[in-house]
Motif scaffolding. Structure first.
Motif, PDB file in Angstrom:
ATOM      1  N   CYS A   1      24.112  42.510  -2.899  1.00 20.22           N
ATOM      2  CA  CYS A   1      25.264  43.057  -2.166  1.00 20.22           C
ATOM      3  C   CYS A   1      25.156  44.565  -2.061  1.00 20.22           C
ATOM      4  O   CYS A   1      26.138  45.252  -1.775  1.00 20.22           O
ATOM      5  CB  CYS A   1      26.567  42.711  -2.893  1.00 20.22           C
ATOM      6  SG  CYS A   1      26.710  41.022  -3.437  1.00 20.22           S
TER       7      CYS A   1
ATOM      8  N   SER B   1      26.673  46.446   0.794  1.00 23.28           N
ATOM      9  CA  SER B   1      28.091  46.187   1.057  1.00 23.28           C
ATOM     10  C   SER B   1      28.921  47.319   0.464  1.00 23.28           C
ATOM     11  O   SER B   1      28.402  48.224  -0.192  1.00 23.28           O
ATOM     12  CB  SER B   1      28.512  44.856   0.418  1.00 23.28           C
ATOM     13  OG  SER B   1      28.559  44.984  -1.004  1.00 23.28           O
TER      14      SER B   1
ATOM     15  N   ALA C   1      36.881  41.790  -1.217  1.00 18.77           N
ATOM     16  CA  ALA C   1      36.112  41.532   0.007  1.00 18.77           C
ATOM     17  C   ALA C   1      36.647  40.303   0.728  1.00 18.77           C
ATOM     18  O   ALA C   1      36.720  40.272   1.964  1.00 18.77           O
ATOM     19  CB  ALA C   1      34.633  41.356  -0.332  1.00 18.77           C
TER      20      ALA C   1
ATOM     21  N   GLU D   1      27.700  42.199   2.945  1.00 16.19           N
ATOM     22  CA  GLU D   1      29.162  42.073   2.831  1.00 16.19           C
ATOM     23  C   GLU D   1      29.570  40.603   2.814  1.00 16.19           C
ATOM     24  O   GLU D   1      30.443  40.196   2.026  1.00 16.19           O
ATOM     25  CB  GLU D   1      29.833  42.797   3.999  1.00 16.19           C
ATOM     26  CG  GLU D   1      31.327  42.955   3.861  1.00 16.19           C
ATOM     27  CD  GLU D   1      31.746  43.934   2.778  1.00 16.19           C
ATOM     28  OE1 GLU D   1      32.876  43.787   2.257  1.00 16.19           O
ATOM     29  OE2 GLU D   1      30.970  44.844   2.450  1.00 16.19           O
TER      30      GLU D   1
ATOM     31  N   ARG E   1      31.483  38.644  -0.025  1.00 18.75           N
ATOM     32  CA  ARG E   1      32.758  38.004   0.347  1.00 18.75           C
ATOM     33  C   ARG E   1      32.819  36.556  -0.123  1.00 18.75           C
ATOM     34  O   ARG E   1      33.843  36.101  -0.632  1.00 18.75           O
ATOM     35  CB  ARG E   1      32.915  38.067   1.866  1.00 18.75           C
ATOM     36  CG  ARG E   1      34.184  37.401   2.418  1.00 18.75           C
ATOM     37  CD  ARG E   1      34.147  37.407   3.935  1.00 18.75           C
ATOM     38  NE  ARG E   1      35.315  36.805   4.541  1.00 18.75           N
ATOM     39  CZ  ARG E   1      36.432  37.451   4.848  1.00 18.75           C
ATOM     40  NH1 ARG E   1      36.538  38.738   4.580  1.00 18.75           N
ATOM     41  NH2 ARG E   1      37.457  36.816   5.413  1.00 18.75           N
TER      42      ARG E   1
END
Length: 269
Positions: A38, A41, A109, A220, A224
């Motif tokens: 990630c 992100s 997220a 992202e 998430r």
């Protein structure tokens, strides 16, 4: 006998020190190993001030403990049991802080509206053969969407992908109003490798491009939906206006493996 016992203790201490150092490396890296998929992100912002401060505090304490143990080893060719316990506890505390930061980041997220996450991002055919005409959020409105997290270098992915291709082709033939659309969220770092993988597997669906912005979006989405390994298939239902997406299945891979799930009945008509 006493000398042999002392030697055994030294060996055990050395092994424990090495194991602690390896665990420490995983949580002291930037980002920590648990968050490397990630990395692009906004995980730091998502995690929040409290979780990030706790992580920084634990990392600093671990660094001090690791330096102290390293100095002891250098000076005495050994580490006192109390130092080793302190180091091990510092590693465990930092691992807990990393897990806490990730959990906070995932929650935040996931709370961002789908339309804001996808924004004006454009999609392309997974094979890269042509550009898609519509922005991602518009292309996926009112559809059941499978986010397929995969990579060309992943053996289990290559074994699972043919089953997903079969499902996609069957859904395309059925053509229900809210039919299935798949989006490839690649963990490949090289776009050509992803495109060749897609061509070989016969993926006739969409993908996030390999632009800098799209790579950040892939990370992202990984955060998430808390994806930690691949292959992974997250199935969502995108609203008609494209502003939200309801999760239908977080384990779409096993749904496909088993051959049945409520969302599959919908897309197959």
């Amino acid at each position: 006998r006493h000398a042999a016992s002392a030697a055994d203790d030294d060996v055990r201490a050395a092994v424990q020190l090495r194991e602690a150092a390896l665990r420490a490396r995983a949580v002291l890296s930037d980002p920590p190993q648990m968050l490397q998929r990630c990395a692009r992100s906004a995980w730091r912002q998502h995690a929040g001030v409290t979780a990030m401060d706790e992580l920084a505090r634990r990392q600093a304490a671990l660094s001090d403990s690791l330096a102290s143990a390293a100095n002891s080893w250098k000076e005495r060719q050994g580490v006192r049991p109390a130092e080793l316990r302190s180091l091990t506890e510092a590693v465990s505390d930092t691992e807990a802080a990393v897990r806490g930061a990730r959990a906070s980041a995932v929650r935040a997220a996931a709370a961002v509206p789908w339309g804001e996450v996808l924004g004006s991002s454009r999609l392309e055919p997974a094979t890269g053969s042509a550009a898609a005409d519509a922005p991602g959020a518009e292309r996926l409105r009112g559809r059941v969407v499978g986010l397929y997290f995969t990579a060309s270098w992943c053996g289990p992915c290559r074994r699972f992908t043919p089953k997903l291709v079969q499902l996609y082709e069957a859904a395309a033939r059925a053509s229900p109003p809210d039919g299935l659309e798949l989006v490839l969220v690649s963990w490949d770092e090289i776009g050509d490798e992803r495109r060749e993988y897609a061509r070989q597997a016969g993926m006739r669906w969409l993908a996030l491009p390999h632009s800098r912005e799209a790579r950040a979006l892939a990370d992202e989405l990984t955060l998430r939906y808390d994806v930690t390994s691949i292959p992974a298939l997250v199935v969502v239902e995108v609203s008609a206006d494209g502003s939200s997406a309801r999760v239908l299945s977080r384990d779409g891979r096993m749904d496909v493996e088993r051959g049945h799930a409520p969302w599959m009945s919908r897309v197959l008509g």
